[in-house]
Scaffold this motif. Structure first.
Motif, PDB file in Angstrom:
ATOM      1  N   LYS A 176       8.639  -2.481 -22.484  1.00 19.53           N
ATOM      2  CA  LYS A 176       8.330  -1.464 -21.481  1.00 19.53           C
ATOM      3  C   LYS A 176       6.843  -1.157 -21.538  1.00 19.53           C
ATOM      4  CE  LYS A 176      12.861   0.731 -21.233  1.00 19.53           C
ATOM      5  NZ  LYS A 176      13.628   2.007 -21.321  1.00 19.53           N
ATOM      6  N   ASP A 177       6.264  -0.835 -20.362  1.00 19.32           N
ATOM      7  CA  ASP A 177       4.843  -0.505 -20.338  1.00 19.32           C
ATOM      8  C   ASP A 177       4.638   0.958 -20.710  1.00 19.32           C
ATOM      9  OD1 ASP A 177       5.528   1.016 -18.134  1.00 19.32           O
ATOM     10  OD2 ASP A 177       4.615  -0.330 -16.671  1.00 19.32           O
ATOM     11  N   LYS A 178       3.392   1.453 -20.542  1.00 20.54           N
ATOM     12  CA  LYS A 178       3.071   2.820 -20.948  1.00 20.54           C
ATOM     13  C   LYS A 178       3.860   3.862 -20.168  1.00 20.54           C
ATOM     14  CE  LYS A 178      -1.591   1.749 -22.565  1.00 20.54           C
ATOM     15  NZ  LYS A 178      -3.050   1.972 -22.349  1.00 20.54           N
ATOM     16  N   LEU A 179       4.313   3.488 -18.967  1.00 26.73           N
ATOM     17  CA  LEU A 179       5.096   4.412 -18.148  1.00 26.73           C
ATOM     18  C   LEU A 179       6.592   4.170 -18.291  1.00 26.73           C
ATOM     19  CD1 LEU A 179       2.938   4.413 -14.885  1.00 26.73           C
ATOM     20  CD2 LEU A 179       2.880   6.026 -16.794  1.00 26.73           C
ATOM     21  N   GLN A 180       6.946   3.408 -19.334  1.00 28.39           N
ATOM     22  CA  GLN A 180       8.348   3.099 -19.654  1.00 28.39           C
ATOM     23  C   GLN A 180       9.048   2.295 -18.568  1.00 28.39           C
ATOM     24  OE1 GLN A 180       9.642   3.834 -22.815  1.00 28.39           O
ATOM     25  NE2 GLN A 180       7.438   4.195 -23.016  1.00 28.39           N
ATOM     26  N   ARG A 181       8.270   1.440 -17.875  1.00 22.02           N
ATOM     27  CA  ARG A 181       8.852   0.534 -16.886  1.00 22.02           C
ATOM     28  C   ARG A 181       9.094  -0.810 -17.552  1.00 22.02           C
ATOM     29  NH1 ARG A 181       3.752   2.018 -13.534  1.00 22.02           N
ATOM     30  NH2 ARG A 181       3.063   0.315 -14.860  1.00 22.02           N
ATOM     31  N   PRO A 182      10.128  -1.544 -17.122  1.00 23.33           N
ATOM     32  CA  PRO A 182      10.357  -2.877 -17.690  1.00 23.33           C
ATOM     33  C   PRO A 182       9.146  -3.773 -17.485  1.00 23.33           C
ATOM     34  CG  PRO A 182      12.236  -2.165 -16.367  1.00 23.33           C
ATOM     35  CD  PRO A 182      11.139  -1.166 -16.125  1.00 23.33           C
ATOM     36  N   HIS A 278     -13.797  15.315  -7.863  1.00 24.58           N
ATOM     37  CA  HIS A 278     -12.482  15.856  -8.180  1.00 24.58           C
ATOM     38  C   HIS A 278     -12.407  16.124  -9.683  1.00 24.58           C
ATOM     39  CE1 HIS A 278     -12.081  13.039  -4.744  1.00 24.58           C
ATOM     40  NE2 HIS A 278     -11.483  14.073  -4.197  1.00 24.58           N
ATOM     41  N   ARG A 279     -11.795  17.227 -10.023  1.00 27.52           N
ATOM     42  CA  ARG A 279     -11.675  17.575 -11.443  1.00 27.52           C
ATOM     43  C   ARG A 279     -10.807  16.557 -12.177  1.00 27.52           C
ATOM     44  NH1 ARG A 279     -12.723  22.099 -14.199  1.00 27.52           N
ATOM     45  NH2 ARG A 279     -13.046  23.281 -12.283  1.00 27.52           N
ATOM     46  N   HIS A 280      -9.751  16.080 -11.500  1.00 31.66           N
ATOM     47  CA  HIS A 280      -8.823  15.145 -12.130  1.00 31.66           C
ATOM     48  C   HIS A 280      -8.780  13.842 -11.338  1.00 31.66           C
ATOM     49  CE1 HIS A 280      -7.490  18.364 -14.724  1.00 31.66           C
ATOM     50  NE2 HIS A 280      -7.204  19.115 -13.668  1.00 31.66           N
ATOM     51  N   VAL A 281      -8.430  12.776 -12.028  1.00 28.40           N
ATOM     52  CA  VAL A 281      -8.280  11.489 -11.381  1.00 28.40           C
ATOM     53  C   VAL A 281      -7.152  11.562 -10.350  1.00 28.40           C
ATOM     54  CG1 VAL A 281      -6.640  10.619 -13.107  1.00 28.40           C
ATOM     55  CG2 VAL A 281      -8.044   9.004 -11.817  1.00 28.40           C
ATOM     56  N   ILE A 282      -7.284  10.804  -9.254  1.00 30.06           N
ATOM     57  CA  ILE A 282      -6.268  10.792  -8.197  1.00 30.06           C
ATOM     58  C   ILE A 282      -5.359   9.589  -8.400  1.00 30.06           C
ATOM     59  CG2 ILE A 282      -5.868  10.608  -5.714  1.00 30.06           C
ATOM     60  CD1 ILE A 282      -8.589  11.949  -5.308  1.00 30.06           C
ATOM     61  N   VAL A 283      -4.067   9.836  -8.404  1.00 24.66           N
ATOM     62  CA  VAL A 283      -3.080   8.763  -8.571  1.00 24.66           C
ATOM     63  C   VAL A 283      -2.129   8.773  -7.380  1.00 24.66           C
ATOM     64  CG1 VAL A 283      -3.212   8.816 -11.091  1.00 24.66           C
ATOM     65  CG2 VAL A 283      -1.550  10.273  -9.918  1.00 24.66           C
ATOM     66  N   PRO A 284      -1.466   7.645  -7.105  1.00 27.96           N
ATOM     67  CA  PRO A 284      -0.566   7.594  -5.945  1.00 27.96           C
ATOM     68  C   PRO A 284       0.645   8.492  -6.129  1.00 27.96           C
ATOM     69  CG  PRO A 284      -0.367   5.602  -7.270  1.00 27.96           C
ATOM     70  CD  PRO A 284      -1.538   6.354  -7.804  1.00 27.96           C
ATOM     71  N   ASP A 285       1.112   9.073  -5.008  1.00 29.75           N
ATOM     72  CA  ASP A 285       2.309   9.895  -5.086  1.00 29.75           C
ATOM     73  C   ASP A 285       3.549   9.001  -5.038  1.00 29.75           C
ATOM     74  OD1 ASP A 285       2.753   9.166  -2.406  1.00 29.75           O
ATOM     75  OD2 ASP A 285       1.761  10.966  -1.647  1.00 29.75           O
ATOM     76  N   PRO A 286       4.717   9.536  -5.326  1.00 27.57           N
ATOM     77  CA  PRO A 286       5.936   8.724  -5.364  1.00 27.57           C
ATOM     78  C   PRO A 286       6.212   7.968  -4.061  1.00 27.57           C
ATOM     79  CG  PRO A 286       6.345  10.846  -6.388  1.00 27.57           C
ATOM     80  CD  PRO A 286       4.975  10.926  -5.785  1.00 27.57           C
ATOM     81  N   ALA A 287       5.848   8.572  -2.930  1.00 30.03           N
ATOM     82  CA  ALA A 287       6.100   7.908  -1.648  1.00 30.03           C
ATOM     83  C   ALA A 287       5.264   6.642  -1.529  1.00 30.03           C
ATOM     84  CB  ALA A 287       5.798   8.865  -0.494  1.00 30.03           C
ATOM     85  N   GLU A 288       3.996   6.719  -1.969  1.00 32.10           N
ATOM     86  CA  GLU A 288       3.151   5.531  -1.893  1.00 32.10           C
ATOM     87  C   GLU A 288       3.632   4.448  -2.849  1.00 32.10           C
ATOM     88  OE1 GLU A 288      -1.556   4.177  -2.171  1.00 32.10           O
ATOM     89  OE2 GLU A 288      -1.010   6.291  -2.348  1.00 32.10           O
ATOM     90  N   VAL A 289       4.042   4.850  -4.036  1.00 30.71           N
ATOM     91  CA  VAL A 289       4.564   3.876  -5.000  1.00 30.71           C
ATOM     92  C   VAL A 289       5.811   3.194  -4.448  1.00 30.71           C
ATOM     93  CG1 VAL A 289       5.557   3.580  -7.307  1.00 30.71           C
ATOM     94  CG2 VAL A 289       3.583   5.073  -6.971  1.00 30.71           C
ATOM     95  N   ALA A 290       6.640   3.966  -3.732  1.00 26.31           N
ATOM     96  CA  ALA A 290       7.852   3.392  -3.128  1.00 26.31           C
ATOM     97  C   ALA A 290       7.492   2.357  -2.070  1.00 26.31           C
ATOM     98  CB  ALA A 290       8.711   4.502  -2.522  1.00 26.31           C
ATOM     99  N   ARG A 291       6.396   2.613  -1.324  1.00 22.10           N
ATOM    100  CA  ARG A 291       5.963   1.661  -0.306  1.00 22.10           C
ATOM    101  C   ARG A 291       5.293   0.442  -0.925  1.00 22.10           C
ATOM    102  NH1 ARG A 291       3.862   6.376   1.980  1.00 22.10           N
ATOM    103  NH2 ARG A 291       1.744   5.697   1.414  1.00 22.10           N
ATOM    104  N   ASN A 292       4.553   0.656  -2.005  1.00 20.54           N
ATOM    105  CA  ASN A 292       3.774  -0.415  -2.622  1.00 20.54           C
ATOM    106  C   ASN A 292       3.836  -0.257  -4.134  1.00 20.54           C
ATOM    107  OD1 ASN A 292       1.917  -2.351  -3.407  1.00 20.54           O
ATOM    108  ND2 ASN A 292       0.131  -1.150  -2.782  1.00 20.54           N
ATOM    109  N   SER A 293       4.721  -0.988  -4.779  1.00 13.34           N
ATOM    110  CA  SER A 293       4.939  -0.817  -6.216  1.00 13.34           C
ATOM    111  C   SER A 293       3.698  -1.158  -7.030  1.00 13.34           C
ATOM    112  CB  SER A 293       6.115  -1.690  -6.670  1.00 13.34           C
ATOM    113  OG  SER A 293       5.830  -3.066  -6.466  1.00 13.34           O
ATOM    114  N   ARG A 294       2.822  -2.012  -6.496  1.00 10.79           N
ATOM    115  CA  ARG A 294       1.626  -2.394  -7.253  1.00 10.79           C
ATOM    116  C   ARG A 294       0.586  -1.283  -7.317  1.00 10.79           C
ATOM    117  NH1 ARG A 294       1.246  -8.629  -5.002  1.00 10.79           N
ATOM    118  NH2 ARG A 294       2.715  -9.493  -6.517  1.00 10.79           N
ATOM    119  N   SER A 295       0.789  -0.226  -6.552  1.00 12.68           N
ATOM    120  CA  SER A 295      -0.144   0.905  -6.592  1.00 12.68           C
ATOM    121  C   SER A 295       0.163   1.846  -7.748  1.00 12.68           C
ATOM    122  CB  SER A 295      -0.081   1.695  -5.283  1.00 12.68           C
ATOM    123  OG  SER A 295       1.143   2.410  -5.178  1.00 12.68           O
TER     124      SER A 295
END
Length: 318
Positions: A176-182, A278-295
């Motif tokens: 599993k990777d750092k995000l606990q994905r296979p 931006h104070r914090h890094v910007i990451v994709p929201d769940p909807a974008e990840v659902a559209r494009n898993s590589r994001s």
């Protein structure tokens, strides 16, 4: 930078009707796509395709008569494109068997292939490449397995061969990777070889230096990274904590991207010229990840080039 399939370029041109985009990519396939897009009626005269690496920017921009401190904005989209991962013959993908190449420019400028590295690099250097560039804890086991295969007169020439060797060496079941994905057992090893073959970290480091030179005052810098090694370099530059100064020539042996011996360059990099947007890094929201898993592993950072000392902006970070 990089152009890839042109998605970002199109959005920039749509949002900024008067803008002109210099579209850089070292991949001849992407460069051809940029040329084709630049010849369409919609974008004619607004896209200037450039073929080369980040470290070719001084030459390429010089050929375009672009002066320092003249660019309004720079977008860096680091790493491989989906096109490269999806084409088996490029040798980037674990899931598609193909020649073990991994050169982003398709061999246009020669250079080592991943097959060359696993065939010729010393075991100690393989360990360093896997551990540093792939953050691979089992680097010694994998390096030993590669050397054992070489000693057994096995030529490691395809992605599937290498993936099988790594899998057999680890024999630890699914990862599993750092995000606990296979994740495939060889994912980190493939990342390490790709970064080494393309000299990616040195190129990114040099690109950040060049961005500071080329952007005008108040020019915008946007970076998209896909793993911690890339993101660390970007953060270090934006914060002014820089210890590496120029892209190194890529030898067969491991070469650290964190070394510099030029006192003048060290002094010039001791303070930051950037204000983060931006104070914090910007990451994709769940909807974008659902559209494009590589994001899912993408991180976006944005900054403005400033002339005043950075401390006056500390309270105004958004």
């Amino acid at each position: 930078m990089t152009f890839g399939a042109g998605g970002h370029t199109r959005r920039l041109l749509e949002a900024l009707p008067d803008a002109k985009v210099y579209a850089l990519d070292r991949d001849p396939v992407a460069h051809q796509l940029a040329q084709e897009l630049s010849e369409t009626a919609e974008y004619k005269g607004r896209i200037i395709p450039l073929l080369g690496k980040f470290s070719d920017i001084p030459r390429l921009f010089g050929e375009q008569s672009l002066a320092k401190n003249s660019i309004a904005g720079i977008l860096f989209d680091f790493g491989c494109s989906s096109m490269q991962f999806d084409e088996a013959e490029r040798g980037f993908s674990i899931s598609h068997d193909g020649p073990l190449d991994m050169r982003m420019d398709g061999g246009r400028s020669g250079g080592l292939t991943a097959a060359d590295v696993v065939a010729k690099a010393e075991e100690g250097d393989l360990v360093k490449i896997l551990r540093i560039y792939g953050e691979e804890k089992a680097a010694k086991k994998i390096a030993r397995a590669i050397v054992d295969a070489r000693n057994g007169m096995i030529k490691i020439e395809t992605t599937r061969q290498l993936a099988n060797i790594v899998e057999d060496a680890l024999a630890s079941g699914p990862r599993k990777d750092k995000l606990q994905r296979p994740a495939h057992s060889a994912t980190k090893a493939f990342q390490a070889l790709r970064i080494f073959v393309n000299n990616e970290l040195n190129e990114i480091n040099y690109a950040m230096l060049l961005a500071n030179e080329m952007l005008r005052l108040d020019g915008r810098l946007v970076t998209i990274t896909f793993h911690s090694l890339e993101d660390t370099i970007v953060k270090r530059h934006i914060a002014g904590n820089v210890t590496a100064g120029a892209a190194n020539l890529m030898p067969l042996k491991y070469s650290s991207h964190g070394l510099i011996d030029d006192p003048e360059m060290l002094h010039s990099l001791s303070e930051t010229n950037w204000r983060q947007l931006h104070r914090h890094v910007i990451v994709p929201d769940p909807a974008e990840v659902a559209r494009n898993s590589r994001s899912r592993s993408a991180k976006l950072r944005a900054a403005v080039k400033i002339s005043a000392p950075p401390e006056i902006y500390e309270q105004s970070t958004e």
